[in-house]
Design a protein around this motif. Structure first.
Motif, PDB file in Angstrom:
ATOM      1  N   PRO A  27       0.895  -1.194  -0.065  1.00  0.00           N
ATOM      2  CA  PRO A  27      -0.091  -0.012  -0.129  1.00  0.00           C
ATOM      3  C   PRO A  27       0.871   1.352  -0.101  1.00  0.00           C
ATOM      4  CG  PRO A  27       0.021  -1.072   2.375  1.00  0.00           C
ATOM      5  CD  PRO A  27       0.707  -2.110   1.293  1.00  0.00           C
ATOM      6  N   VAL A  28       0.281   2.369  -0.468  1.00  0.00           N
ATOM      7  CA  VAL A  28       1.064   3.694  -0.521  1.00  0.00           C
ATOM      8  C   VAL A  28       1.203   4.039   0.800  1.00  0.00           C
ATOM      9  CG1 VAL A  28       0.867   6.047  -1.162  1.00  0.00           C
ATOM     10  CG2 VAL A  28      -0.205   4.203  -2.790  1.00  0.00           C
ATOM     11  N   ASP A  29       2.320   4.417   1.439  1.00  0.00           N
ATOM     12  CA  ASP A  29       2.577   5.019   2.755  1.00  0.00           C
ATOM     13  C   ASP A  29       2.377   6.384   2.731  1.00  0.00           C
ATOM     14  OD1 ASP A  29       5.124   5.782   1.921  1.00  0.00           O
ATOM     15  OD2 ASP A  29       6.014   3.900   2.350  1.00  0.00           O
ATOM     16  N   ARG A  30       2.505   7.026   4.085  1.00  0.00           N
ATOM     17  CA  ARG A  30       2.453   8.344   4.194  1.00  0.00           C
ATOM     18  C   ARG A  30       3.905   8.969   3.662  1.00  0.00           C
ATOM     19  NH1 ARG A  30       0.042   9.345  10.329  1.00  0.00           N
ATOM     20  NH2 ARG A  30      -1.876   8.019  10.046  1.00  0.00           N
ATOM     21  N   THR A  31       4.884   8.448   3.557  1.00  0.00           N
ATOM     22  CA  THR A  31       5.997   8.976   2.946  1.00  0.00           C
ATOM     23  C   THR A  31       5.755   9.475   1.393  1.00  0.00           C
ATOM     24  OG1 THR A  31       7.542   7.967   4.699  1.00  0.00           O
ATOM     25  CG2 THR A  31       8.412   8.965   2.467  1.00  0.00           C
ATOM     26  N   THR A  32       5.229   8.393   0.807  1.00  0.00           N
ATOM     27  CA  THR A  32       4.804   8.563  -0.742  1.00  0.00           C
ATOM     28  C   THR A  32       3.921   9.625  -0.861  1.00  0.00           C
ATOM     29  OG1 THR A  32       5.604   6.382  -1.087  1.00  0.00           O
ATOM     30  CG2 THR A  32       4.222   7.559  -2.716  1.00  0.00           C
ATOM     31  N   ASP A  81       5.932   9.017 -15.256  1.00  0.00           N
ATOM     32  CA  ASP A  81       6.785  10.175 -15.846  1.00  0.00           C
ATOM     33  C   ASP A  81       7.224  10.675 -14.513  1.00  0.00           C
ATOM     34  OD1 ASP A  81       6.040   9.697 -18.517  1.00  0.00           O
ATOM     35  OD2 ASP A  81       4.634  11.204 -18.290  1.00  0.00           O
ATOM     36  N   ALA A  82       7.209  10.199 -13.479  1.00  0.00           N
ATOM     37  CA  ALA A  82       7.456  10.807 -12.111  1.00  0.00           C
ATOM     38  C   ALA A  82       8.894  10.365 -11.814  1.00  0.00           C
ATOM     39  CB  ALA A  82       6.461  10.660 -11.113  1.00  0.00           C
ATOM     40  N   ARG A  83       9.848  10.978 -12.180  1.00  0.00           N
ATOM     41  CA  ARG A  83      11.415  10.658 -11.885  1.00  0.00           C
ATOM     42  C   ARG A  83      11.509  10.402 -10.222  1.00  0.00           C
ATOM     43  NH1 ARG A  83      14.948  13.555 -16.323  1.00  0.00           N
ATOM     44  NH2 ARG A  83      13.937  12.575 -18.229  1.00  0.00           N
ATOM     45  N   TRP A  84      10.761  11.217  -9.437  1.00  0.00           N
ATOM     46  CA  TRP A  84      11.026  11.245  -8.142  1.00  0.00           C
ATOM     47  C   TRP A  84      10.424  10.185  -7.416  1.00  0.00           C
ATOM     48  CZ3 TRP A  84       6.069  12.548  -7.049  1.00  0.00           C
ATOM     49  CH2 TRP A  84       5.282  13.341  -7.982  1.00  0.00           C
ATOM     50  N   LEU A  85       9.647   9.190  -7.931  1.00  0.00           N
ATOM     51  CA  LEU A  85       9.014   8.290  -7.451  1.00  0.00           C
ATOM     52  C   LEU A  85       9.883   7.006  -7.751  1.00  0.00           C
ATOM     53  CD1 LEU A  85       4.997   8.870  -7.911  1.00  0.00           C
ATOM     54  CD2 LEU A  85       6.493   8.953  -5.942  1.00  0.00           C
ATOM     55  N   THR A  86       9.895   5.919  -6.819  1.00  0.00           N
ATOM     56  CA  THR A  86      10.687   4.710  -7.007  1.00  0.00           C
ATOM     57  C   THR A  86       9.677   3.895  -7.947  1.00  0.00           C
ATOM     58  OG1 THR A  86       9.892   3.761  -4.964  1.00  0.00           O
ATOM     59  CG2 THR A  86      11.807   4.765  -5.028  1.00  0.00           C
ATOM     60  N   SER A  87      10.151   2.731  -8.473  1.00  0.00           N
ATOM     61  CA  SER A  87       9.162   1.811  -9.196  1.00  0.00           C
ATOM     62  C   SER A  87       8.134   1.122  -8.142  1.00  0.00           C
ATOM     63  CB  SER A  87      10.181   0.745  -9.908  1.00  0.00           C
ATOM     64  OG  SER A  87      10.749  -0.025  -8.903  1.00  0.00           O
ATOM     65  N   GLN A  88       8.837   1.024  -7.210  1.00  0.00           N
ATOM     66  CA  GLN A  88       7.598   0.197  -5.996  1.00  0.00           C
ATOM     67  C   GLN A  88       6.430   1.235  -5.617  1.00  0.00           C
ATOM     68  OE1 GLN A  88      10.954   0.449  -5.720  1.00  0.00           O
ATOM     69  NE2 GLN A  88      11.347  -1.693  -5.568  1.00  0.00           N
ATOM     70  N   LEU A 140       0.927   3.434  -6.103  1.00  0.00           N
ATOM     71  CA  LEU A 140       0.068   4.509  -6.326  1.00  0.00           C
ATOM     72  C   LEU A 140      -1.086   4.070  -7.409  1.00  0.00           C
ATOM     73  CD1 LEU A 140      -0.674   7.381  -5.801  1.00  0.00           C
ATOM     74  CD2 LEU A 140       0.973   7.988  -7.433  1.00  0.00           C
ATOM     75  N   LYS A 141      -0.280   3.455  -8.579  1.00  0.00           N
ATOM     76  CA  LYS A 141      -1.357   3.164  -9.741  1.00  0.00           C
ATOM     77  C   LYS A 141      -2.289   2.118  -9.012  1.00  0.00           C
ATOM     78  CE  LYS A 141       1.908   2.190 -12.847  1.00  0.00           C
ATOM     79  NZ  LYS A 141       2.520   1.596 -14.023  1.00  0.00           N
ATOM     80  N   ALA A 142      -2.116   1.025  -8.213  1.00  0.00           N
ATOM     81  CA  ALA A 142      -2.952   0.058  -7.683  1.00  0.00           C
ATOM     82  C   ALA A 142      -3.914   0.989  -6.884  1.00  0.00           C
ATOM     83  CB  ALA A 142      -2.211  -0.909  -6.739  1.00  0.00           C
TER      84      ALA A 142
END
Length: 436
Positions: A12-17, A212-219, A224-226
């Motif tokens: 799941p998307v965490d608060r840091t993301t 396209d967001a280079r500042w996000l990791t693949s995980q 986020l997409k999920a």
């Protein structure tokens, strides 16, 4: 099927993301919306000096203030369809650059007809901006945080009043000696050009898609997409469905009523304050800022509680009811300037707050191309009231010599918005059990 053949479920998307996405996207969106709202309604201040300079009657001003929304409405849906096809980065940059240039060009109006033309073209240039931003945000933020996120960047509405009212008043009294222009012309120039700069800044800072967001990791991208829905889902759907869905038309009506109350008051607020006996331009600028400051606090508090509980309709209805009752009281108490002004403060706090709370409804169930046309249709129909309400206020003011009947009509619009809000099925827009 063997579990080894199944795709792994993203964490799941965490608060840091959440925080990373928020701070990368929302500041530029917030500032852009502040400038957008300022360029949309700064004509309310300009009216105090521009009207006698170019021969605008109250009815002509109301028509010119509102005709902006005709251009906006006519080009809203096609603009958002182009944004969906071309991407937010390119299309919103185009919108901001053209609206900034046209807003600055308002300084050149010389009479009612040129005023109407510039205002109409400004509406055409801005068409698609607000629903485009809403579509973009719905593709980046999940439902559990969307209410707070929308309320945060929509504080641009009251912030533009807090900053813009005294700023506009100051600019109108501080035109430079080296230019042969009047204060209201200087104001349009200074408040229009920042949109051009922000347009190019938007181009450099904002990615079109999650991938396209280079500042996000693949995980982080996968998680986020999920949660918000895969990018392909957002690019799917039917444009036609967004125009034919009966639920969308119900939301159009609700938005029309609340926006009528908002713009009916916003375009006349400096004039309303002046009729209470305040005559100094800078004093009017300061007093005009106070209702918007109250709206910032009200918006954030109600949006936070709405996200916490998962309840949407009741919060929106409460804000609309607060605004409607207070609008009526501002007329009832008109003989006492400070009581009437206090009612205007509460009225603006309630009415402005209806706008971000409203957008929790369509973002709960519209996706993809359906959202692109659905959001645009809601905004365009709603913004027709931006034409009707200011013109109605001007016509009533000119016919009766007072704004009382116009204010009562705006209060009734807010009450009707409350009634129709409560008719929206709760299961459509609310999350059972509050925050997930």
């Amino acid at each position: 099927m063997s579990s080894t053949l199944q795709s792994p479920i993203p964490a799941p998307v965490d608060r840091t993301t959440d925080s990373k996405i928020f701070w990368r996207l929302i500041p530029i969106i917030l500032v852009s919306l502040v400038v957008n709202q300022l360029d949309k309604v700064n004509v309310a201040f300009a009216k105090l000096e521009m009207a006698p300079d170019i021969g605008l009657s109250s009815a002509a001003y109301g028509l010119g203030a509102g005709i902006f929304f005709i251009g906006y409405c006519l080009f809203e849906v096609p603009s958002n369809m182009l944004l969906h096809r071309l991407g937010a980065r390119m299309w919103i940059t185009r919108i901001m650059v053209t609206w900034g240039i046209l807003s600055a060009c308002t300084m050149f109006v010389t009479g009612p007809m040129s005023f109407y033309v510039v205002r109409f073209l400004l509406g055409v240039a801005e068409a698609g901006f607000a629903p485009g931003i809403m579509l973009y945000v719905s593709q980046w933020f999940p439902a559990r945080t969307r209410g707070r996120v929308i309320a945060t960047f929509m504080t641009a509405l009251p912030i533009s009043g807090v900053i813009g009212s005294p700023l506009s008043a100051w600019l109108m009294t501080a035109s430079p000696d080296f230019l042969p222009i009047k204060g209201w012309q200087w104001m349009f120039l200074c408040e229009g050009l920042p949109a051009v700069f922000l347009g190019f800044l938007f181009w450099t800072m904002v990615p079109d898609r999650i991938d396209d967001a280079r500042w996000l990791t693949s995980q982080e991208k996968a998680a986020l997409k999920a949660e918000v829905g895969d990018t392909d889902q957002h690019r799917s759907g039917s444009f036609a469905r967004g125009l034919s869905d009966g639920r969308v038309w119900m939301l159009c009506l609700i938005y029309f009523l609340f926006v009528a109350a908002l713009y009916g008051v916003s375009f006349w607020l400096p004039t309303l304050i002046k009729t209470l006996g305040f005559s100094d331009l800078r004093q009017i600028g300061f007093l005009t800022a106070l209702p918007y400051a109250a709206a910032v606090v009200t918006m954030l508090a109600l949006a936070w509680n709405s996200d916490r509980t998962g309840e949407r309709r009741g919060h929106l209805a409460a804000a609309g009811l607060l605004g409607g009752v207070s609008l009526a009281l501002s007329v009832v108490w008109h003989a006492d300037p400070w009581w009437s002004f206090g009612a205007l403060i509460v009225a603006m706090a309630g009415i402005v707050t209806t706008i971000p709370l409203f957008w929790n409804l369509p973002t709960a169930f519209l996706k993809g191309a359906t959202a692109a046309t659905g959001f645009a249709l809601i905004t365009s129909i709603g913004n027709l009231s931006g034409f009707v309400a200011p013109y109605m206020m001007g016509a009533v003011s000119e016919a009766t010599g007072a704004t009382a009947m116009g204010m009562y009509t705006l209060a009734c619009a807010a009450f009707a918005g409350v009634v129709f809000t409560l008719l929206v099925p709760a299961r459509l827009v609310e999350r059972v059990g509050g925050r997930r």
